[in-house]
Motif scaffolding. Sequence first.
Motif, PDB file in Angstrom:
ATOM      1  N   MET A   1       0.826  -1.206   0.000  1.00 48.27           N
ATOM      2  CA  MET A   1       0.000   0.000   0.000  1.00 48.27           C
ATOM      3  C   MET A   1       0.868   1.266   0.000  1.00 48.27           C
ATOM      4  SD  MET A   1      -3.335   0.357   2.423  1.00 48.27           S
ATOM      5  CE  MET A   1      -2.855   1.773   3.387  1.00 48.27           C
ATOM      6  N   LEU A   2       0.403   2.277  -0.703  1.00 50.02           N
ATOM      7  CA  LEU A   2       1.188   3.517  -0.775  1.00 50.02           C
ATOM      8  C   LEU A   2       1.142   4.267   0.565  1.00 50.02           C
ATOM      9  CD1 LEU A   2       2.730   5.366  -2.832  1.00 50.02           C
ATOM     10  CD2 LEU A   2       0.590   6.641  -3.049  1.00 50.02           C
ATOM     11  N   GLN A   3       2.319   4.582   1.098  1.00 52.93           N
ATOM     12  CA  GLN A   3       2.404   5.329   2.357  1.00 52.93           C
ATOM     13  C   GLN A   3       2.692   6.797   2.040  1.00 52.93           C
ATOM     14  OE1 GLN A   3       5.170   4.916   6.221  1.00 52.93           O
ATOM     15  NE2 GLN A   3       4.940   3.020   5.140  1.00 52.93           N
ATOM     16  N   LYS A   4       1.817   7.663   2.559  1.00 51.18           N
ATOM     17  CA  LYS A   4       2.000   9.087   2.256  1.00 51.18           C
ATOM     18  C   LYS A   4       2.857   9.750   3.336  1.00 51.18           C
ATOM     19  CE  LYS A   4      -2.204   9.537  -0.392  1.00 51.18           C
ATOM     20  NZ  LYS A   4      -3.528  10.142  -0.461  1.00 51.18           N
ATOM     21  N   LEU A   5       3.940  10.408   2.911  1.00 49.62           N
ATOM     22  CA  LEU A   5       4.905  10.965   3.863  1.00 49.62           C
ATOM     23  C   LEU A   5       4.832  12.482   3.937  1.00 49.62           C
ATOM     24  CD1 LEU A   5       8.160   9.015   2.826  1.00 49.62           C
ATOM     25  CD2 LEU A   5       6.308   8.244   4.338  1.00 49.62           C
ATOM     26  N   ALA A   6       4.990  12.997   5.165  1.00 48.27           N
ATOM     27  CA  ALA A   6       5.306  14.416   5.350  1.00 48.27           C
ATOM     28  C   ALA A   6       6.778  14.431   5.727  1.00 48.27           C
ATOM     29  CB  ALA A   6       4.466  15.013   6.473  1.00 48.27           C
ATOM     30  N   ILE A   7       7.608  15.030   4.894  1.00 46.34           N
ATOM     31  CA  ILE A   7       9.047  15.056   5.181  1.00 46.34           C
ATOM     32  C   ILE A   7       9.394  16.448   5.694  1.00 46.34           C
ATOM     33  CG2 ILE A   7      11.370  14.648   4.265  1.00 46.34           C
ATOM     34  CD1 ILE A   7       9.992  12.965   2.030  1.00 46.34           C
ATOM     35  N   GLN A  17      17.802  12.162   1.589  1.00 44.76           N
ATOM     36  CA  GLN A  17      17.938  10.697   1.483  1.00 44.76           C
ATOM     37  C   GLN A  17      16.563  10.015   1.588  1.00 44.76           C
ATOM     38  OE1 GLN A  17      21.795   9.073   3.226  1.00 44.76           O
ATOM     39  NE2 GLN A  17      21.635  10.991   4.324  1.00 44.76           N
ATOM     40  N   THR A  18      15.635  10.657   2.292  1.00 46.63           N
ATOM     41  CA  THR A  18      14.265  10.115   2.342  1.00 46.63           C
ATOM     42  C   THR A  18      13.627  10.250   0.953  1.00 46.63           C
ATOM     43  OG1 THR A  18      14.137  10.838   4.637  1.00 46.63           O
ATOM     44  CG2 THR A  18      12.063  10.231   3.581  1.00 46.63           C
ATOM     45  N   LEU A  19      13.901  11.371   0.294  1.00 50.56           N
ATOM     46  CA  LEU A  19      13.366  11.538  -1.068  1.00 50.56           C
ATOM     47  C   LEU A  19      13.992  10.538  -2.042  1.00 50.56           C
ATOM     48  CD1 LEU A  19      12.972  15.422  -1.273  1.00 50.56           C
ATOM     49  CD2 LEU A  19      11.152  13.706  -1.303  1.00 50.56           C
ATOM     50  N   ASP A  20      15.259  10.175  -1.802  1.00 51.91           N
ATOM     51  CA  ASP A  20      15.899   9.121  -2.611  1.00 51.91           C
ATOM     52  C   ASP A  20      15.104   7.831  -2.503  1.00 51.91           C
ATOM     53  OD1 ASP A  20      18.064  10.177  -3.825  1.00 51.91           O
ATOM     54  OD2 ASP A  20      19.523   9.607  -2.288  1.00 51.91           O
ATOM     55  N   ILE A  21      14.622   7.557  -1.293  1.00 51.47           N
ATOM     56  CA  ILE A  21      13.836   6.337  -1.076  1.00 51.47           C
ATOM     57  C   ILE A  21      12.486   6.431  -1.787  1.00 51.47           C
ATOM     58  CG2 ILE A  21      12.595   5.076   0.750  1.00 51.47           C
ATOM     59  CD1 ILE A  21      15.185   5.448   2.394  1.00 51.47           C
ATOM     60  N   CYS A  22      11.899   7.620  -1.786  1.00 48.62           N
ATOM     61  CA  CYS A  22      10.646   7.801  -2.550  1.00 48.62           C
ATOM     62  C   CYS A  22      10.905   7.552  -4.041  1.00 48.62           C
ATOM     63  CB  CYS A  22      10.094   9.210  -2.368  1.00 48.62           C
ATOM     64  SG  CYS A  22       9.548   9.557  -0.698  1.00 48.62           S
ATOM     65  N   SER A  24      13.295   5.562  -5.297  1.00 46.80           N
ATOM     66  CA  SER A  24      13.582   4.151  -5.593  1.00 46.80           C
ATOM     67  C   SER A  24      12.389   3.248  -5.275  1.00 46.80           C
ATOM     68  CB  SER A  24      14.828   3.682  -4.833  1.00 46.80           C
ATOM     69  OG  SER A  24      14.636   3.851  -3.445  1.00 46.80           O
ATOM     70  N   HIS A  25      11.439   3.717  -4.476  1.00 50.16           N
ATOM     71  CA  HIS A  25      10.278   2.886  -4.096  1.00 50.16           C
ATOM     72  C   HIS A  25       8.978   3.659  -4.337  1.00 50.16           C
ATOM     73  CE1 HIS A  25      13.615   1.040  -1.871  1.00 50.16           C
ATOM     74  NE2 HIS A  25      12.923  -0.078  -1.909  1.00 50.16           N
ATOM     75  N   PRO A  26       8.716   4.044  -5.598  1.00 49.24           N
ATOM     76  CA  PRO A  26       7.551   4.916  -5.864  1.00 49.24           C
ATOM     77  C   PRO A  26       6.202   4.246  -5.577  1.00 49.24           C
ATOM     78  CG  PRO A  26       8.545   4.159  -7.918  1.00 49.24           C
ATOM     79  CD  PRO A  26       9.457   3.708  -6.818  1.00 49.24           C
ATOM     80  N   LYS A  27       6.175   2.921  -5.561  1.00 52.91           N
ATOM     81  CA  LYS A  27       4.899   2.245  -5.277  1.00 52.91           C
ATOM     82  C   LYS A  27       4.623   2.194  -3.784  1.00 52.91           C
ATOM     83  CE  LYS A  27       4.385  -0.600  -9.331  1.00 52.91           C
ATOM     84  NZ  LYS A  27       5.366  -1.475  -9.957  1.00 52.91           N
ATOM     85  N   GLN A  28       5.668   2.341  -2.970  1.00 57.60           N
ATOM     86  CA  GLN A  28       5.490   2.246  -1.514  1.00 57.60           C
ATOM     87  C   GLN A  28       5.363   3.612  -0.838  1.00 57.60           C
ATOM     88  OE1 GLN A  28       7.922   0.383  -3.072  1.00 57.60           O
ATOM     89  NE2 GLN A  28       7.123  -1.671  -2.754  1.00 57.60           N
ATOM     90  N   PHE A  29       6.109   4.604  -1.331  1.00 58.31           N
ATOM     91  CA  PHE A  29       6.154   5.883  -0.607  1.00 58.31           C
ATOM     92  C   PHE A  29       5.927   7.069  -1.541  1.00 58.31           C
ATOM     93  CE2 PHE A  29       9.366   2.958   1.276  1.00 58.31           C
ATOM     94  CZ  PHE A  29       8.657   2.642   2.428  1.00 58.31           C
ATOM     95  N   SER A  30       5.089   8.017  -1.089  1.00 52.96           N
ATOM     96  CA  SER A  30       4.966   9.256  -1.861  1.00 52.96           C
ATOM     97  C   SER A  30       5.175  10.455  -0.941  1.00 52.96           C
ATOM     98  CB  SER A  30       3.607   9.328  -2.554  1.00 52.96           C
ATOM     99  OG  SER A  30       2.632   9.764  -1.638  1.00 52.96           O
ATOM    100  N   ALA A  47       9.807  20.132  -5.081  1.00 49.76           N
ATOM    101  CA  ALA A  47       8.351  20.154  -5.291  1.00 49.76           C
ATOM    102  C   ALA A  47       8.021  19.946  -6.770  1.00 49.76           C
ATOM    103  CB  ALA A  47       7.768  21.468  -4.784  1.00 49.76           C
ATOM    104  N   LEU A  48       8.845  20.515  -7.653  1.00 47.61           N
ATOM    105  CA  LEU A  48       8.588  20.338  -9.090  1.00 47.61           C
ATOM    106  C   LEU A  48       8.801  18.885  -9.507  1.00 47.61           C
ATOM    107  CD1 LEU A  48      10.176  23.624 -10.536  1.00 47.61           C
ATOM    108  CD2 LEU A  48       7.734  23.080 -10.237  1.00 47.61           C
ATOM    109  N   GLU A  49       9.700  18.196  -8.816  1.00 45.35           N
ATOM    110  CA  GLU A  49       9.910  16.776  -9.136  1.00 45.35           C
ATOM    111  C   GLU A  49       8.811  15.883  -8.539  1.00 45.35           C
ATOM    112  OE1 GLU A  49      13.670  15.037  -7.854  1.00 45.35           O
ATOM    113  OE2 GLU A  49      12.971  13.019  -8.400  1.00 45.35           O
ATOM    114  N   PHE A  50       8.439  16.128  -7.269  1.00 45.64           N
ATOM    115  CA  PHE A  50       7.540  15.186  -6.580  1.00 45.64           C
ATOM    116  C   PHE A  50       6.068  15.610  -6.574  1.00 45.64           C
ATOM    117  CE2 PHE A  50      11.722  14.059  -4.978  1.00 45.64           C
ATOM    118  CZ  PHE A  50      11.677  12.676  -4.994  1.00 45.64           C
ATOM    119  N   ILE A  51       5.810  16.858  -6.972  1.00 50.78           N
ATOM    120  CA  ILE A  51       4.438  17.407  -6.949  1.00 50.78           C
ATOM    121  C   ILE A  51       3.678  16.991  -5.675  1.00 50.78           C
ATOM    122  CG2 ILE A  51       2.318  17.804  -8.313  1.00 50.78           C
ATOM    123  CD1 ILE A  51       4.799  18.753  -9.809  1.00 50.78           C
ATOM    124  N   PRO A  52       4.153  17.454  -4.524  1.00 51.24           N
ATOM    125  CA  PRO A  52       3.449  17.135  -3.266  1.00 51.24           C
ATOM    126  C   PRO A  52       2.150  17.927  -3.170  1.00 51.24           C
ATOM    127  CG  PRO A  52       5.206  18.711  -2.848  1.00 51.24           C
ATOM    128  CD  PRO A  52       5.289  18.368  -4.304  1.00 51.24           C
TER     129      PRO A  52
END
Length: 382
Positions: A1-7, A17-22, A24-30, A47-52
């Motif tokens: 399931m996708l886990q939504k993060l506030a970083i 490094q947390t964004l690196d994980i987002c 490498s694991h786009p199905k698990q973390f946004s 923000a332009l890359e991840f569109i939070p």
Amino acid sequence: MLQKLAILGSTGSIGKQTLDICRSHPKQFSAEILTAGNNADLLIEQALEFIPDTVVITNEALYEKVQQGLKDHPIKVFAGEKSVAEVAGYESIDTVVLAMVGFSGLLPAISAIKAKRKLALANKEVLVIAGEIISKLSQEYNVPILPIDSEHSAIFQCLSGERLKDVEKIILTASGGPFRGFSKEQLKNVSLQEALSHPVWKMGSKITIDSATMMNKGFEIIEARWLFNLPPDKIEVLVHPQSIIHSMVQFIDGSIKAQMSKPDMRLPILYALSYPERLKADFQNSGLDNIHELSFEKADPDTFKHLQFAYDVMKAGGGMPCVLNAANEIAVDAFLKEKISFYDMQKLLEKSLSIFAGRKAANVEDLIQIDHEVRNFCLQEI
Ligand code: NDP
Ligand code: MG
């Protein structure tokens, strides 16, 4: 399931490094919420890359800049400290990654726990300042605090499946920093550049200086005390320069469990986010065959006084850990700006601990007051 993060602190070392994980694991973390202190350019780029959904810039003077940079996208932009605490409690979030530095993380941490958001904690100063309050809140609201700090992640992993009453002690390992083996006299003459050259880890500037003074290890003892609910006499420090063993737990039968990996903070970040599962990662160890030595030395709190200060304030309790943290934040900032020497940091901490000796703290308001007073005192001293 996708886990939504506030970083919170996405522009820093742990945040990136947390964004690196987002990535490498786009199905698990946004990345749903990103916050920064002053680095508006990087916040906009992220923000332009991840569109939070939302971004916050703490420095209110930079609000316009961030707003302009993101105007063509459906991203909400807020500014100011209060907004960071507010977004930490958003219902749309599953996990708050607390990667800010120092006292600034305290109110966001409380807000996340009260909103029952899972808390992945890098910002160790929060547990130094308010360990008792935070652990009580996490029990009351039944919110887990998952450690990102590599030593605490190691202990957390070693304790998995074990009973706390079977623990004899935990052993926090320390790389020893750039001044391992230095005498008190040698420490008086070290430069800022030398203090910033950590032998193992590439981190933000504040924690890099804390590692050179060993304040970081002192803080980690207090952090462990609250995270694992252990009395101070069950927490030991051992210098281990290779930084392969990230910490150990010794049990009552004499058995010792250790967690090992190449030093890479993405591993403890990923574990905190994926727990209780493990996820496949592309930064795996290439094996232990090229590691020829794992060595250990006793830590030296007589030379590295900051380590002794941590033991002292942990014993004193009340508002004293908050006094130590505030004095240390000001001291490190002044050292980074080359206003005081490496040795002056120790003197400033010593003086603050003596002036504010015996300070009590019953609640968060008391801690805010102490933090304010100690900062003012230290700024006047400098
Ligand atoms: P950095 O200095 O690299 O990053 C800190 C982040 O927090 C940045 O995004 C910064 O914003 C933001 N920030 C700083 N001060 C404030 C403030 N007053 N208000 C709002 N935001 C603020 O630090 P690290 O990533 O190295 O460390 C973060 C925490 O994690 C620290 O508590 C540290 O002890 C801990 N930690 C770090 C490790 C590491 O490897 N780096 C390892 C273990 C623990 P901006 O840059 O935009 O101003
Ligand atoms: Mg650590």
